[in-house]
Write a protein that holds these residues in place. Structure first.
Motif, PDB file in Angstrom:
ATOM      1  N   THR A  59     -41.621 -48.227   2.520  1.00  0.00           N
ATOM      2  CA  THR A  59     -40.726 -47.193   3.041  1.00  0.00           C
ATOM      3  C   THR A  59     -41.235 -45.830   2.581  1.00  0.00           C
ATOM      4  OG1 THR A  59     -38.837 -48.685   2.939  1.00  0.00           O
ATOM      5  CG2 THR A  59     -38.348 -46.326   3.008  1.00  0.00           C
ATOM      6  N   PRO A  60     -41.335 -44.857   3.500  1.00  0.00           N
ATOM      7  CA  PRO A  60     -41.797 -43.539   3.082  1.00  0.00           C
ATOM      8  C   PRO A  60     -40.709 -42.771   2.323  1.00  0.00           C
ATOM      9  CG  PRO A  60     -41.183 -43.479   5.393  1.00  0.00           C
ATOM     10  CD  PRO A  60     -41.045 -44.912   4.932  1.00  0.00           C
ATOM     11  N   VAL A  61     -41.117 -42.032   1.300  1.00  0.00           N
ATOM     12  CA  VAL A  61     -40.236 -41.136   0.561  1.00  0.00           C
ATOM     13  C   VAL A  61     -41.002 -39.821   0.414  1.00  0.00           C
ATOM     14  CG1 VAL A  61     -39.126 -40.659  -1.668  1.00  0.00           C
ATOM     15  CG2 VAL A  61     -39.047 -42.973  -0.705  1.00  0.00           C
ATOM     16  N   LEU A  62     -40.383 -38.738   0.879  1.00  0.00           N
ATOM     17  CA  LEU A  62     -41.013 -37.423   0.819  1.00  0.00           C
ATOM     18  C   LEU A  62     -40.371 -36.622  -0.300  1.00  0.00           C
ATOM     19  CD1 LEU A  62     -43.023 -35.458   2.183  1.00  0.00           C
ATOM     20  CD2 LEU A  62     -41.117 -34.706   3.622  1.00  0.00           C
ATOM     21  N   ILE A  63     -41.198 -36.119  -1.204  1.00  0.00           N
ATOM     22  CA  ILE A  63     -40.706 -35.251  -2.270  1.00  0.00           C
ATOM     23  C   ILE A  63     -41.333 -33.879  -2.077  1.00  0.00           C
ATOM     24  CG2 ILE A  63     -40.582 -34.839  -4.754  1.00  0.00           C
ATOM     25  CD1 ILE A  63     -40.517 -37.844  -5.178  1.00  0.00           C
ATOM     26  N   LEU A  64     -40.470 -32.870  -1.931  1.00  0.00           N
ATOM     27  CA  LEU A  64     -40.909 -31.481  -1.801  1.00  0.00           C
ATOM     28  C   LEU A  64     -40.895 -30.908  -3.202  1.00  0.00           C
ATOM     29  CD1 LEU A  64     -38.700 -30.561   1.282  1.00  0.00           C
ATOM     30  CD2 LEU A  64     -41.029 -31.487   1.249  1.00  0.00           C
ATOM     31  N   HIS A  96     -46.195 -42.116   9.250  1.00  0.00           N
ATOM     32  CA  HIS A  96     -44.801 -41.729   9.035  1.00  0.00           C
ATOM     33  C   HIS A  96     -44.514 -40.250   9.268  1.00  0.00           C
ATOM     34  CE1 HIS A  96     -43.445 -45.668   7.864  1.00  0.00           C
ATOM     35  NE2 HIS A  96     -44.563 -45.789   7.163  1.00  0.00           N
ATOM     36  N   THR A  97     -45.541 -39.407   9.219  1.00  0.00           N
ATOM     37  CA  THR A  97     -45.297 -37.970   9.413  1.00  0.00           C
ATOM     38  C   THR A  97     -45.951 -37.428  10.677  1.00  0.00           C
ATOM     39  OG1 THR A  97     -47.250 -37.187   8.181  1.00  0.00           O
ATOM     40  CG2 THR A  97     -45.216 -37.620   6.903  1.00  0.00           C
ATOM     41  N   GLY A  98     -46.956 -38.145  11.194  1.00  0.00           N
ATOM     42  CA  GLY A  98     -47.722 -37.629  12.320  1.00  0.00           C
ATOM     43  C   GLY A  98     -48.665 -36.522  11.902  1.00  0.00           C
ATOM     44  N   ILE A 107     -40.604 -31.108   7.715  1.00  0.00           N
ATOM     45  CA  ILE A 107     -39.901 -31.502   8.944  1.00  0.00           C
ATOM     46  C   ILE A 107     -40.943 -31.795  10.024  1.00  0.00           C
ATOM     47  CG2 ILE A 107     -37.810 -30.195   8.401  1.00  0.00           C
ATOM     48  CD1 ILE A 107     -38.861 -27.997  10.334  1.00  0.00           C
ATOM     49  N   GLY A 108     -40.471 -32.162  11.204  1.00  0.00           N
ATOM     50  CA  GLY A 108     -41.381 -32.365  12.329  1.00  0.00           C
ATOM     51  C   GLY A 108     -42.037 -33.728  12.358  1.00  0.00           C
ATOM     52  N   HIS A 109     -41.405 -34.721  11.754  1.00  0.00           N
ATOM     53  CA  HIS A 109     -41.960 -36.072  11.712  1.00  0.00           C
ATOM     54  C   HIS A 109     -41.448 -36.888  12.900  1.00  0.00           C
ATOM     55  CE1 HIS A 109     -41.450 -34.894   7.275  1.00  0.00           C
ATOM     56  NE2 HIS A 109     -42.633 -34.509   7.694  1.00  0.00           N
ATOM     57  N   PRO A 110     -42.163 -37.953  13.274  1.00  0.00           N
ATOM     58  CA  PRO A 110     -41.738 -38.769  14.414  1.00  0.00           C
ATOM     59  C   PRO A 110     -40.351 -39.400  14.229  1.00  0.00           C
ATOM     60  CG  PRO A 110     -43.954 -39.397  13.703  1.00  0.00           C
ATOM     61  CD  PRO A 110     -43.425 -38.410  12.707  1.00  0.00           C
ATOM     62  N   ALA A 111     -39.995 -39.726  13.003  1.00  0.00           N
ATOM     63  CA  ALA A 111     -38.685 -40.307  12.674  1.00  0.00           C
ATOM     64  C   ALA A 111     -38.262 -39.727  11.326  1.00  0.00           C
ATOM     65  CB  ALA A 111     -38.794 -41.825  12.590  1.00  0.00           C
TER      66      ALA A 111
END
Length: 157
Positions: A59-64, A96-98, A107-111
């Motif tokens: 599962t993808p997890v994005l940390i800014l 996961h991000t394109g 932002i701007g990811h496919p899902a």
């Protein structure tokens, strides 16, 4: 705009849809690290919001995270409620991000991707983040970034 990279165009469209007010800047060279981005923009490295995608058991997890920080993956995994965070492969990031590593935007990811925001970024009046391509960045504020992403705040180190 016909010559604009498709990932930047996708970012630009999503940014507008989410009410983003910051400036989108296309730099002459790739700025795939926080240090390079800060140098190109004339800001502190801490004001760069790195978009780091991790793999949490598929599962993808994005940390800014602030460019001034390294993510403690053990502590961050516990804070976001997953058993383990590991560095995502380039293919996983693109899937996961394109987007490619060094150009992943918040932002701007496919899902939708579960996203978390480093509390350290609050210290900066202006925050810069990738805009879907290694040579594209955008300016924002901590509050706007939180609103656009819906990301809860965490400490990452």
């Amino acid at each position: 705009m016909n010559s604009e990279h498709p990932t930047i165009t996708r970012f630009r469209d999503d940014h507008a849809r989410r009410g983003g007010t910051g400036e989108i800047v296309i730099l002459p060279d790739s700025v795939h690290t926080a240090a390079l981005a800060a140098e190109a923009l004339g800001c502190e490295v801490g004001a760069i919001a790195n978009s780091l995608l991790f793999d949490a058991d598929g599962t993808p997890v994005l940390i800014l995270t602030s460019g001034a920080h390294r993510v403690d993956t053990v502590a961050a995994a516990a804070r976001v409620g997953v058993s383990k965070l590991k560095r995502a492969s380039p293919d996983f990031v693109r899937e996961h991000t394109g987007q490619v590593i060094g150009g992943v935007s918040p932002i701007g990811h496919p899902a939708p991707v579960p996203t978390y925001l480093d509390s350290w970024l609050r210290r900066y009046e202006v925050v810069w983040a990738a805009a879907g391509h290694p040579a594209a960045v955008f300016s924002t504020t901590y509050d706007e970034l939180a609103a656009m992403t819906g990301a809860p705040e965490i400490e990452v180190d």
